[in-house]
Design a protein around this motif. Structure first.
Motif, short mmCIF file in Angstrom:
data_model
loop_
_atom_site.label_atom_id
_atom_site.label_comp_id
_atom_site.label_asym_id
_atom_site.label_seq_id
_atom_site.Cartn_x
_atom_site.Cartn_y
_atom_site.Cartn_z
N ILE A 22 1.87 -29.37 112.48
CA ILE A 22 3.16 -29.39 112.81
C ILE A 22 3.65 -31.01 113.18
O ILE A 22 4.89 -31.40 112.75
CB ILE A 22 3.63 -28.67 113.72
CG1 ILE A 22 5.37 -28.45 113.91
CG2 ILE A 22 3.19 -29.05 115.27
CD1 ILE A 22 5.75 -27.63 112.77
N ALA A 23 2.74 -31.80 113.24
CA ALA A 23 3.01 -33.24 113.72
C ALA A 23 3.13 -34.07 112.29
O ALA A 23 3.24 -35.34 112.43
CB ALA A 23 2.23 -33.82 114.64
N ASN A 24 2.59 -33.41 111.18
CA ASN A 24 2.52 -34.25 110.03
C ASN A 24 3.64 -33.73 109.02
O ASN A 24 3.50 -32.53 108.58
CB ASN A 24 1.13 -33.89 109.24
CG ASN A 24 0.78 -34.65 108.01
OD1 ASN A 24 1.67 -35.17 107.44
ND2 ASN A 24 -0.43 -34.91 107.87
N PRO A 25 4.57 -34.90 108.71
CA PRO A 25 5.70 -34.19 107.65
C PRO A 25 5.06 -33.78 106.31
O PRO A 25 5.76 -32.77 105.76
CB PRO A 25 6.48 -35.67 107.66
CG PRO A 25 6.48 -36.17 108.83
CD PRO A 25 4.79 -35.79 109.15
N TYR A 61 5.75 -33.13 129.44
CA TYR A 61 5.97 -31.82 128.89
C TYR A 61 7.31 -31.39 129.26
O TYR A 61 7.90 -30.74 128.37
CB TYR A 61 4.90 -30.90 129.50
CG TYR A 61 5.19 -29.38 129.11
CD1 TYR A 61 4.61 -29.11 127.62
CD2 TYR A 61 5.55 -28.42 129.95
CE1 TYR A 61 4.77 -27.78 127.40
CE2 TYR A 61 5.69 -27.10 129.57
CZ TYR A 61 5.26 -26.96 128.17
OH TYR A 61 5.33 -25.22 127.89
N SER A 62 7.92 -31.32 130.40
CA SER A 62 9.16 -30.99 130.53
C SER A 62 10.06 -31.70 129.77
O SER A 62 11.34 -31.05 129.30
CB SER A 62 9.48 -31.24 132.35
OG SER A 62 8.75 -30.14 133.03
N ALA A 63 10.06 -32.81 129.62
CA ALA A 63 11.03 -33.68 128.78
C ALA A 63 11.05 -33.17 127.28
O ALA A 63 12.15 -33.05 126.68
CB ALA A 63 10.48 -35.26 128.70
N GLY A 108 2.92 -25.87 120.06
CA GLY A 108 3.08 -26.86 121.18
C GLY A 108 2.04 -26.94 122.08
O GLY A 108 1.29 -25.71 122.19
N TYR A 109 2.06 -27.70 122.95
CA TYR A 109 1.10 -27.90 123.91
C TYR A 109 1.43 -28.65 125.12
O TYR A 109 2.61 -29.43 124.98
CB TYR A 109 -0.19 -28.59 123.11
CG TYR A 109 -0.08 -29.89 123.21
CD1 TYR A 109 -0.88 -30.72 124.16
CD2 TYR A 109 0.46 -30.62 122.04
CE1 TYR A 109 -0.94 -32.20 124.08
CE2 TYR A 109 0.45 -32.14 121.98
CZ TYR A 109 0.05 -32.76 122.90
OH TYR A 109 -0.38 -34.36 122.91
N MET A 140 2.82 -35.66 122.02
CA MET A 140 3.19 -34.45 122.48
C MET A 140 4.92 -34.14 122.01
O MET A 140 5.21 -32.75 121.85
CB MET A 140 3.44 -34.52 124.14
CG MET A 140 3.64 -33.21 124.67
SD MET A 140 3.49 -33.00 126.44
CE MET A 140 1.99 -33.66 126.90
N PHE A 141 5.65 -35.31 122.03
CA PHE A 141 6.87 -35.24 121.13
C PHE A 141 6.76 -34.77 119.57
O PHE A 141 7.67 -34.11 119.31
CB PHE A 141 7.76 -36.61 121.55
CG PHE A 141 8.71 -36.57 122.68
CD1 PHE A 141 9.95 -35.81 122.74
CD2 PHE A 141 8.10 -36.86 124.04
CE1 PHE A 141 10.81 -35.91 123.69
CE2 PHE A 141 9.10 -36.86 125.22
CZ PHE A 141 10.36 -36.29 125.01
N GLU A 142 5.91 -35.55 119.01
CA GLU A 142 5.48 -35.22 117.74
C GLU A 142 5.45 -33.60 117.44
O GLU A 142 5.94 -33.19 116.48
CB GLU A 142 4.56 -36.09 117.09
CG GLU A 142 4.82 -37.39 116.93
CD GLU A 142 3.70 -38.27 116.66
OE1 GLU A 142 2.48 -37.88 116.47
OE2 GLU A 142 3.95 -39.47 116.06
N VAL A 143 4.50 -33.10 118.37
CA VAL A 143 4.19 -31.61 118.17
C VAL A 143 5.28 -30.76 118.71
O VAL A 143 5.65 -29.90 118.15
CB VAL A 143 2.70 -31.28 119.05
CG1 VAL A 143 2.37 -29.99 118.99
CG2 VAL A 143 1.75 -32.09 117.93
N ASN A 144 5.68 -31.22 119.84
CA ASN A 144 6.81 -29.96 120.53
C ASN A 144 8.17 -30.22 120.29
O ASN A 144 8.96 -29.39 120.19
CB ASN A 144 6.65 -30.16 122.26
CG ASN A 144 5.31 -29.86 122.87
OD1 ASN A 144 4.42 -29.60 122.09
ND2 ASN A 144 5.11 -29.91 123.96
#
Length: 262
Positions: free
Chosen positions: A64-67, A155-157, A92-93, A110-114
């Motif tokens: 999911i982090a790879n367009p 994570y919360s962000a 997500g993680y 984490m932002f790239e994935v979530n």
């Protein structure tokens, strides 16, 4: 319930909550497309979905982090499956760690994935759903996106971002008949915590309040047929989030003490 022959795409569908959502949707007659990086695991999920539904199911690898991986996924779905009725953004993680001690590379990852990857995939699916004038997007956020506690700053962000994104997207897509639901679970008994809290202390400290993934999955699948704006589980955490908004100073005290089990 009527998910008969509806195409349901689930990211992060190799284990945990995503896996259980796949199974519950298959039980209701859906054509399930499970997506994750671990191709060996989603292959097993696909086989189980076929056994439960008696219909075709699909397993597509996705980072999911790879367009480019997202583009490839959408191409395969369009070519091999057909129009998507329901998208569940579950991938997500998290990592529970003091912000000042965390490697900044984790912030970006984490932002790239979530968040960012989820948004890229959602845009592609939303365009198609808008053209169909029908569809449902379900974003798995977290109660941490409403009540931030120590050791969850990053994570919360990401989950605050998912909730804000979902709220705006819901208003944009409503005129074209596409629903958007945000799911805000508390801690779930899954392998999420193998990475988030390797010590195992967090789940142990929470006791019976920990959610069972199969039960939450049933709630989410019911929502596919009868869309809601938001699902908060357990209910006590949803109530706590409301109180947090109304009484922020008290909320900070509770988040830093009563809810701080890490």
């Amino acid at each position: 319930m009527n998910l008969e022959n509806k195409v349901v795409v689930v990211t992060g569908g190799s284990a945990g909550l995503g896996e259980q959502i796949c199974y519950e949707a298959a039980k209701q007659g859906a054509i399930v497309v499970t997506c994750a990086r671990r191709i060996n695991l989603i292959g097993k999920v696909k086989e189980q979905c076929m056994a439960l539904s008696g219909k075709a199911a699909f397993a597509f690898q996705l980072d999911i982090a790879n367009p480019e991986s997202i583009d490839h996924l959408v191409e395969r779905i369009n070519e091999e499956v057909g129009p998507v009725d329901i998208l569940v953004n579950n991938a997500g993680y998290g990592i529970f760690q003091e912000f000042t001690e965390m490697d900044p590379a984790i912030f970006q990852q984490m932002f790239e994935v979530n968040v960012l990857g989820m948004m890229v995939l959602t845009q592609k699916m939303a365009i198609q759903m808008a053209e169909q004038k029908a569809g449902h997007i379900i974003n798995i956020a977290s109660i941490a996106g409403k009540i931030a506690t120590p050791k969850t700053a990053v994570y919360s962000a990401t989950k605050f971002a998912v909730i804000g994104f979902s709220n705006a997207l819901r208003l944009e897509l409503k005129p074209v008949g596409v629903h958007v639901t945000t799911v805000n679970p508390g801690p779930i008994e899954t392998n999420f915590f193998d990475q988030a809290d390797p010590s195992g202390n967090y789940l142990a400290n929470l006791g019976s309040i920990v959610l069972e993934p199969n039960k939450l999955a049933r709630t989410i699948v019911k929502n596919m047929v009868h869309p809601k704006r938001e699902i908060n589980r357990p209910h006590i955490f949803g109530a706590a989030a409301t109180l947090y908004t109304l009484f922020p100073s008290i909320g900070d005290f509770m988040a830093g003490s009563l809810f701080n089990k890490k």
